[in-house]
Scaffold this motif. Structure first.
Motif, mmCIF file in Angstrom:
data_model
loop_
_atom_site.group_PDB
_atom_site.id
_atom_site.type_symbol
_atom_site.label_atom_id
_atom_site.label_comp_id
_atom_site.label_asym_id
_atom_site.label_seq_id
_atom_site.Cartn_x
_atom_site.Cartn_y
_atom_site.Cartn_z
ATOM 1 N N VAL A 104 0.837 -1.202 0.000
ATOM 2 C CA VAL A 104 0.000 0.000 0.000
ATOM 3 C C VAL A 104 0.868 1.247 0.000
ATOM 4 O O VAL A 104 2.053 1.211 0.353
ATOM 5 N N LEU A 105 0.277 2.383 -0.369
ATOM 6 C CA LEU A 105 1.019 3.633 -0.479
ATOM 7 C C LEU A 105 1.388 4.216 0.879
ATOM 8 O O LEU A 105 2.440 4.839 1.032
ATOM 9 N N SER A 106 0.512 4.053 1.858
ATOM 10 C CA SER A 106 0.772 4.630 3.176
ATOM 11 C C SER A 106 -0.053 3.859 4.199
ATOM 12 O O SER A 106 -0.722 2.879 3.855
ATOM 13 N N PHE A 107 -0.013 4.333 5.452
ATOM 14 C CA PHE A 107 -0.661 3.616 6.549
ATOM 15 C C PHE A 107 -1.369 4.604 7.462
ATOM 16 O O PHE A 107 -1.078 5.800 7.461
ATOM 17 N N LEU A 108 -2.281 4.082 8.260
ATOM 18 C CA LEU A 108 -3.058 4.941 9.147
ATOM 19 C C LEU A 108 -2.171 5.661 10.151
ATOM 20 O O LEU A 108 -2.251 6.872 10.323
ATOM 21 N N ASP A 109 -1.297 4.922 10.818
ATOM 22 C CA ASP A 109 -0.529 5.477 11.935
ATOM 23 C C ASP A 109 0.552 6.448 11.490
ATOM 24 O O ASP A 109 0.790 7.472 12.127
#
Length: 511
Positions: free
Chosen positions: A29-34
């Protein structure tokens, strides 16, 4: 010292947040929640070289420390042309517990630090060469810093002061290069923006809760913040650095010295912000760590500049003496902490130990493996991301592991193996009292208690876990956003620190 960090990285069990970031490195994925994605890239690099081992996960942190030291050395060399000041800039991080040892523990801050220092280095090169193209390099490093951790934005006031306070302000306001640098930073940061646009700006809203949360005034959290800085930077080194930053700021703003303004402001603004937040909130142990390398550079530069600026001999001699004491005592302390965790058999801090507090998961994994075989369960459920991360780390995806709640953390993650889950019994592994979480009311699962497992380190029980058999339910990987199974706790209003919720050993001892 680098060899010591390599041994430490190989020998010490992964902490839960490190295992959590390792799970990110397995996703596309491109990025993450945290946090933004660079820490996942760092781990992917290390594991590509050394495999899914403790050293593989942590190797990029070892490299980041070396890169940071080289950049600091070059910054100080270009400003002072004094080899003794360069040596101080290299040795100060070695004498600080966080950098001298704990940068072997990967976190988003470990990714942020070298890029933040690289941005400062590019601006120092700009000052030295008067070549405006260095703005473009600074823009690249700024974008990578932001893509490592959002706190990089706190360096913006230092860059603005660097650009606007000296007499060259009119040149840069009319030059295209600073604005091109800003555009480059945004382009590099674009994957994070795209991911957030696709997910209702989840990361920004998640972090905004921390930045805007209002709590009652607490002297304890202020003490935690100051105590952590003394513990992680150094009981003697911290005052040495702060005095160097103060004198560097005085010289920079009084004389319009662009580099002095940049280095000092890169420390003063974040330090002041975190102090303000500490009045009502516990500041995480790693949050301020990106600012201190600029402080090390400022302190080393200051020592070289004192005689050139006509300061009295007693002050110069005292400053040099305290710097030497700080480095010698700091390195001794770092080595002692290393020996305590790698060689010594004792637990002197009990359950408050930050390393031992996250060790011993193999005991839980061993019992979970036995219950999988005994009950015929084919998958594992958890209700907190720490247990999820450690179970996934130990099982290496041989068994599907799912955190059934806080599914907003796992946006875009790959299928963990639903064919092995649907229609089959599962095994719940949860830290007490997480096993009584109200999220179970949102499911149709039938829970059969099996056993309780203690996780211990050096003879001290750190946590107790409940193991239960699950039947009659298949977890939902993508529940509706209004479901209690979707919302991460911080977004649901339960403000907390993510990952670094235990004080380090020194601050714990002080408390």
């Amino acid at each position: 010292m680098t060899a010591m960090r390599l041994i430490y990285a190989s020998a010490i069990d992964l902490r839960t947040d490190e295992a959590y970031y390792w799970t990110w490195s397995k996703e596309g994925v491109l990025s993450f929640l945290d946090h933004p994605p660079v820490i996942a890239w760092f781990i992917r690099f290390g594991t590509a070289v050394f495999g899914d081992t403790n050293l593989g996960v942590r190797f990029a942190g070892i490299v980041a420390m070396l890169v940071t030291q080289l950049l600091l050395a070059d910054i100080v060399r270009r400003v002072t042309h004094d080899v003794r000041a360069v040596a101080l800039a290299v040795l100060m991080p070695e004498a600080a517990l966080y950098y001298g040892l704990l940068m072997a523990k990967v976190s988003p801050d470990v990714a942020l630090i070298p890029f933040a220092v690289a941005m400062i280095w590019a601006l120092v090169r700009l000052t030295e060469s008067n070549d405006a193209r260095w703005w473009l390099a600074a823009g690249v490093f700024a974008g990578l810093a932001l893509s490592s951790k959002f706190t990089a934005v706190m360096l913006l006031p230092a860059v603005a002061a660097f650009m606007l306070v000296p007499k060259w302000r009119s040149r840069w306001l009319t030059s295209p290069y600073p604005w091109l640098a800003a555009l480059i930073a945004v382009v590099v940061f674009l994957p994070v923006l795209i991911w957030n646009y696709q997910h209702d700006w989840a990361s920004f809203r998640f972090q905004l809760v921390r930045a805007t949360a209002i709590h009652a005034l607490s002297l304890r959290t202020v003490g935690d913040y100051i105590g952590l800085q003394f513990g992680l930077v150094g009981f003697i080194l911290l005052p040495v650095v702060l005095s160097g930053v103060a004198l560097t700021a005085w010289r920079g703003y009084r004389r319009g010295d662009a580099v002095a303004i940049l280095l000092s402001t890169a420390v003063i603004v974040p330090f002041g912000y975190f102090f303000w937040k500490s009045l009502s909130l516990r500041v995480g142990d790693t949050w301020p760590m990106f600012m201190w390398p600029a402080g090390f550079a400022a302190a080393a530069v200051n020592i070289a500049m004192l005689p050139r600026n006509g300061f009295p001999a007693w002050m110069i001699q005292s400053t040099i003496a305290w710097a030497k004491v700080a480095i010698i005592s700091g390195i001794v302390f770092v080595v002692a902490v290393f020996l305590y965790y790698v060689v010594a058999p004792w637990n002197l801090i009990g359950r408050a130990d930050p390393i031992g507090g996250e060790a011993g998961y193999e005991q839980v994994v061993e019992r979970a493996q036995a219950q999988l075989q005994k009950t015929g369960a084919t998958w594992i459920a958890t209700t907190d991301y720490r247990t999820y991360a450690m179970l996934r780390w130990f099982f290496k995806d041989r068994v599907p592991v799912i955190q059934i709640n806080e599914r907003g953390r796992f946006e875009g993650f790959r299928d963990p193996g639903m064919n092995a889950i649907r229609g089959h019994a599962g095994l719940y592994v949860g830290r007490e009292p997480d096993n009584t979480s109200p999220v179970w009311r949102s499911t149709t699962a039938i829970r059969e208690p099996l056993e309780r497992v203690e996780r211990s380190w050096r003879g001290v029980v750190m946590d107790t876990y409940a193991l239960e058999k699950l039947t009659g339910w298949t977890p939902e990987l993508s529940p509706p956003k209004d479901s209690p199974l979707y919302r991460p706790r911080t977004l649901a209003g339960e403000f907390g620190t993510m990952g670094n919720d235990r004080g380090f050993v020194i601050a714990a001892s002080v408390r």
